[in-house]
Design a protein around this motif. Structure first.
Motif, mmCIF file in Angstrom:
data_model
loop_
_atom_site.group_PDB
_atom_site.id
_atom_site.type_symbol
_atom_site.label_atom_id
_atom_site.label_comp_id
_atom_site.label_asym_id
_atom_site.label_seq_id
_atom_site.Cartn_x
_atom_site.Cartn_y
_atom_site.Cartn_z
ATOM 1 N N VAL A 1 -10.767 6.213 -10.975
ATOM 2 C CA VAL A 1 -9.906 7.372 -10.735
ATOM 3 C C VAL A 1 -8.810 6.957 -9.756
ATOM 4 O O VAL A 1 -8.994 5.993 -8.997
ATOM 5 C CB VAL A 1 -10.725 8.572 -10.182
ATOM 6 N N CYS A 2 -7.680 7.639 -9.797
ATOM 7 C CA CYS A 2 -6.590 7.333 -8.858
ATOM 8 C C CYS A 2 -5.815 8.610 -8.573
ATOM 9 O O CYS A 2 -5.398 9.298 -9.505
ATOM 10 C CB CYS A 2 -5.667 6.276 -9.468
ATOM 11 N N HIS A 3 -5.684 8.948 -7.308
ATOM 12 C CA HIS A 3 -4.879 10.101 -6.891
ATOM 13 C C HIS A 3 -3.631 9.586 -6.169
ATOM 14 O O HIS A 3 -3.724 8.657 -5.374
ATOM 15 C CB HIS A 3 -5.667 11.006 -5.950
ATOM 16 N N ALA A 4 -2.488 10.222 -6.437
ATOM 17 C CA ALA A 4 -1.239 9.741 -5.847
ATOM 18 C C ALA A 4 -0.614 10.799 -4.937
ATOM 19 O O ALA A 4 -0.582 11.983 -5.277
ATOM 20 C CB ALA A 4 -0.246 9.370 -6.947
ATOM 21 N N VAL A 5 -0.124 10.349 -3.792
ATOM 22 C CA VAL A 5 0.497 11.231 -2.800
ATOM 23 C C VAL A 5 1.884 10.679 -2.481
ATOM 24 O O VAL A 5 2.012 9.522 -2.077
ATOM 25 C CB VAL A 5 -0.348 11.283 -1.502
ATOM 26 N N SER A 6 2.904 11.499 -2.675
ATOM 27 C CA SER A 6 4.268 11.065 -2.372
ATOM 28 C C SER A 6 4.604 11.461 -0.940
ATOM 29 O O SER A 6 4.546 12.638 -0.572
ATOM 30 C CB SER A 6 5.230 11.737 -3.360
ATOM 31 N N ILE A 7 4.923 10.456 -0.109
ATOM 32 C CA ILE A 7 5.167 10.698 1.318
ATOM 33 C C ILE A 7 6.582 10.238 1.669
ATOM 34 O O ILE A 7 6.980 9.124 1.316
ATOM 35 C CB ILE A 7 4.134 9.956 2.198
ATOM 36 N N THR A 8 7.331 11.107 2.318
ATOM 37 C CA THR A 8 8.716 10.763 2.683
ATOM 38 C C THR A 8 8.858 10.725 4.195
ATOM 39 O O THR A 8 8.110 11.375 4.920
ATOM 40 C CB THR A 8 9.714 11.788 2.128
ATOM 41 N N ARG A 9 9.847 9.935 4.639
ATOM 42 C CA ARG A 9 10.104 9.783 6.058
ATOM 43 C C ARG A 9 10.544 11.116 6.657
ATOM 44 O O ARG A 9 11.175 11.921 6.006
ATOM 45 C CB ARG A 9 11.236 8.770 6.209
ATOM 46 N N GLU A 10 10.236 11.308 7.907
ATOM 47 C CA GLU A 10 10.635 12.540 8.595
ATOM 48 C C GLU A 10 12.153 12.705 8.498
ATOM 49 O O GLU A 10 12.896 11.745 8.515
ATOM 50 C CB GLU A 10 10.223 12.512 10.062
ATOM 51 N N GLY A 11 12.600 13.918 8.353
ATOM 52 C CA GLY A 11 14.043 14.179 8.304
ATOM 53 C C GLY A 11 14.608 14.130 6.907
ATOM 54 O O GLY A 11 15.679 14.656 6.647
ATOM 55 N N SER A 12 13.871 13.482 5.978
ATOM 56 C CA SER A 12 14.432 13.372 4.630
ATOM 57 C C SER A 12 14.148 14.637 3.849
ATOM 58 O O SER A 12 13.330 15.454 4.240
ATOM 59 C CB SER A 12 13.862 12.170 3.909
ATOM 60 N N LEU B 1 10.344 2.231 6.140
ATOM 61 C CA LEU B 1 10.167 2.783 4.795
ATOM 62 C C LEU B 1 10.718 4.208 4.772
ATOM 63 O O LEU B 1 10.626 4.930 5.768
ATOM 64 C CB LEU B 1 8.681 2.819 4.414
ATOM 65 N N GLU B 2 11.286 4.580 3.617
ATOM 66 C CA GLU B 2 11.799 5.946 3.473
ATOM 67 C C GLU B 2 10.868 6.799 2.613
ATOM 68 O O GLU B 2 10.609 7.950 2.903
ATOM 69 C CB GLU B 2 13.190 5.924 2.811
ATOM 70 N N ARG B 3 10.390 6.212 1.519
ATOM 71 C CA ARG B 3 9.569 6.968 0.576
ATOM 72 C C ARG B 3 8.510 6.062 -0.012
ATOM 73 O O ARG B 3 8.808 4.979 -0.513
ATOM 74 C CB ARG B 3 10.414 7.456 -0.612
ATOM 75 N N ILE B 4 7.260 6.516 0.018
ATOM 76 C CA ILE B 4 6.198 5.740 -0.626
ATOM 77 C C ILE B 4 5.376 6.644 -1.550
ATOM 78 O O ILE B 4 5.320 7.862 -1.364
ATOM 79 C CB ILE B 4 5.242 5.063 0.393
ATOM 80 N N LEU B 5 4.785 6.005 -2.553
ATOM 81 C CA LEU B 5 3.779 6.682 -3.374
ATOM 82 C C LEU B 5 2.449 5.989 -3.069
ATOM 83 O O LEU B 5 2.260 4.821 -3.410
ATOM 84 C CB LEU B 5 4.118 6.577 -4.860
ATOM 85 N N GLY C 1 7.106 14.224 11.663
ATOM 86 C CA GLY C 1 6.357 13.122 11.082
ATOM 87 C C GLY C 1 6.627 13.021 9.599
ATOM 88 O O GLY C 1 7.349 13.844 9.033
ATOM 89 N N PRO C 2 6.053 12.005 8.959
ATOM 90 C CA PRO C 2 6.201 11.852 7.511
ATOM 91 C C PRO C 2 5.684 13.101 6.793
ATOM 92 O O PRO C 2 4.730 13.734 7.263
ATOM 93 C CB PRO C 2 5.334 10.631 7.204
ATOM 94 N N LYS C 3 6.315 13.418 5.671
ATOM 95 C CA LYS C 3 5.984 14.658 4.962
ATOM 96 C C LYS C 3 5.480 14.357 3.552
ATOM 97 O O LYS C 3 5.904 13.400 2.921
ATOM 98 C CB LYS C 3 7.226 15.538 4.878
ATOM 99 N N ILE C 4 4.594 15.222 3.087
ATOM 100 C CA ILE C 4 4.072 15.092 1.718
ATOM 101 C C ILE C 4 4.855 16.047 0.829
ATOM 102 O O ILE C 4 4.886 17.251 1.082
ATOM 103 C CB ILE C 4 2.568 15.434 1.692
ATOM 104 N N ASP C 5 5.523 15.517 -0.187
ATOM 105 C CA ASP C 5 6.336 16.420 -1.023
ATOM 106 C C ASP C 5 5.698 16.745 -2.370
ATOM 107 O O ASP C 5 5.985 17.788 -2.946
ATOM 108 C CB ASP C 5 7.769 15.894 -1.188
ATOM 109 N N CYS C 6 4.846 15.878 -2.888
ATOM 110 C CA CYS C 6 4.137 16.210 -4.119
ATOM 111 C C CYS C 6 2.936 15.289 -4.298
ATOM 112 O O CYS C 6 2.834 14.255 -3.637
ATOM 113 C CB CYS C 6 5.067 16.131 -5.333
ATOM 114 N N CYS C 7 2.043 15.693 -5.176
ATOM 115 C CA CYS C 7 0.818 14.933 -5.418
ATOM 116 C C CYS C 7 0.514 14.912 -6.912
ATOM 117 O O CYS C 7 0.880 15.838 -7.636
ATOM 118 C CB CYS C 7 -0.383 15.601 -4.727
ATOM 119 N N THR C 8 -0.174 13.865 -7.332
ATOM 120 C CA THR C 8 -0.658 13.788 -8.711
ATOM 121 C C THR C 8 -2.165 13.551 -8.683
ATOM 122 O O THR C 8 -2.638 12.610 -8.037
ATOM 123 C CB THR C 8 0.063 12.659 -9.475
ATOM 124 N N VAL C 9 -2.902 14.434 -9.368
ATOM 125 C CA VAL C 9 -4.359 14.364 -9.354
ATOM 126 C C VAL C 9 -4.821 13.492 -10.517
ATOM 127 O O VAL C 9 -4.397 13.694 -11.658
ATOM 128 C CB VAL C 9 -4.966 15.778 -9.486
#
Lengths: 338, 338
Positions: free
Chosen positions: B327-338, B301-305, B180-188
């Protein structure tokens, strides 16, 4: 890599350190048995503000500033803050942190918030996601009475099982390195509801959750009650504490000799007219960030299990006839050097 | 070990996987442009319950059950749940989870809750503290109107800048392993307040927080806007989205071509009479746990923030003349396999 233990617990492979702690308390609290442990106190229940909600923001802000002063840090040296309070939409916490530049996670765990914030701070530091995290909460007697119960001027009678919301705030600085008490493992509570519907008896509503989490903790970690110098719930009050002891006894678990409760510790029942004891996020926060961490630092205590308890009701859920779900999160804290 | 990046961000050395997702939406939402993506819909805004608050609990419960059905899991196979909602004391979330046995962290991040819960789920899984975590939230138009604005029967006029609270809930299952889609980094996010006081214009109150977090994310991670197929805020609405574009342009950052907003996507402005768009925790939750994760799964989609935005006001803070922190929290999500 797994740090999981059993169903609800996890261990910290490198132990996060509570390097500093601070607390602020109101007039009634500073006339009670824990008075000597408070960093900031005020006889003015408005803390110089115009409203009770702003007063609550102010006590949280004073606490955070005191914490950072003790640590010699500025806002921009804090990696994250985990905080919440009892006010609708947690405005005590968000207004404390606005425009400070501190990355913030807002929490709602009712009176379990001090423990919840410590559990999450442990994860953040233990997982290497931050190296300096604030765990913080507050409550205020007058803002709580207005929001949850009656306008103060109405002079409503309090029932014998009622608890008195503490005016106070506590904050702990959880770091990857440094000296101080250390967090070695945590147990995350689940929402437990045995059908208690009396919003004037929250100790009874929270006792089952406290027992479920303490039992899960001991099972998950394969520890006995006497592993800890103290198991400290916060805040079941006099009645809830007794119910917890009875629940444990039924299972053959003798908690009595090691158990203390922040709601029992904070006020003098004989002279302070608080009925079943103290409550509110600030109750366990000032007890932990005043007396308990101090006692761990001085060597009076070696190991404690800090069990924050919360009653997850709202005035709306009570008006709609629903029972009061409870939750309890447990944090195992050991003296420095151990 | 440190996974920190810059001031506000962290990376996940082993990427948590969103293996399953589910969402529930109300009548108006299922007449809008995203209708095809919803798992459960109902024309009954009470969802079979007696009160709006219980209806909100019910949509969150339906969402969680759908998620677990998709994953073939029972409650006792979930390690932790991070959830919160807009109701006072977050009763939508606590009543959803009571007596399920799922260890629970209650959150309050207003409409940023879907992102906040994903950030914390990433930490819990990425740090090895759990291997299967639910991130979840909900909102309900009628429970929000009553609590934040006017009784519905009063028929109050909505201002042109007002947004329409989405009736809906979304949940994501974040796991240590799986597809499934993966989370590679986050910004608090930190709590940002530029002094906006109009509770009928929350897009304007949240836009500065969204911009601060997006800028911090790009700086911390040394990424450009075009690294992402889409940067998706949730939920600034039409006006707030425009303000965010202007704030970015002033700094020479061209967001326009990559920017979308959940509050803009969820309703058809021409036919659905929602003024400035959708809002509420459920808005970004159903957009993410319906369309966006679906598009990442299918390869559209390949990559979303994913940038959850929240307005941290309360009716009390507004009545007391205070501005609206965002407030705003950001989550970087990439397509499976990437």
């Amino acid at each position: 890599m797994t740090n999981r233990k059993g169903r609800q617990s996890f261990v910290l492979p490198t132990l996060p350190v509570i390097t500093h702690w601070a607390c602020t308390a109101g007039k009634k609290e500073s006339e009670g048995p824990l008075a000597q442990y408070f960093d900031v106190t005020s006889k003015d229940q408005y803390f110089g503000q115009k409203t009770w909600e702003q007063a609550e923001k102010q006590i949280q802000k004073l606490t955070l500033q005191t914490l950072l002063n003790k640590a010699g840090l500025h806002y921009d040296q804090v990696g994250m803050a985990f905080s919440g309070d009892l006010l609708n939409q947690c405005i005590g916490s968000s207004f404390t942190l606005r425009n400070t530049g501190v990355p913030h996670f807002g929490l709602y765990g009712a009176c379990s918030t001090m423990a919840e914030s410590l559990v999450l701070a442990s994860m953040a530091v233990g997982g290497g996601f931050s190296d300096r995290v604030v765990a913080m909460t507050s409550s205020h007697f007058a803002s709580s009475e207005r929001q949850y119960r009656f306008p103060l001027g109405y002079g409503g009678q309090r029932t014998p099982t009622a608890q008195w919301t503490v005016t106070g705030s506590g904050a702990a600085l959880v770091c990857a390195q440094g000296d101080g008490p250390k967090i070695d493992c945590c147990t995350v509570g689940n929402v437990t509801d045995l059908g208690i519907k009396d919003a004037g008896n929250m100790g009874a509503a929270m006792a089952p959750a406290a027992y479920a989490t303490i039992r899960a903790h001991l099972e998950d970690m394969k520890r006995e009650v006497h592993y800890y110098d103290r198991i400290i719930t916060g805040d079941l009050g006099h009645l809830g504490k007794q119910l917890l002891i009875e629940l444990a006894n039924k299972d053959g678990l003798e908690l009595e000799k090691r158990l203390e409760d922040c709601g029992v510790l904070i006020f003098d029942r004989e002279t302070q007219d608080v009925h079943s004891g103290g409550s509110g996020c600030g109750c366990s926060a000032v007890t932990l960030c005043g007396k308990l961490l101090g006692d761990l630092h001085s060597g009076k205590l070696e190991r404690i299990l800090f069990c924050g308890t919360g009653a997850l009701l709202s005035p709306t859920s009570t008006q709609q006839g629903l029972p009061i779900p409870g939750v309890c999160h447990a944090v195992s804290i050991t003296r420095e050097g151990s």
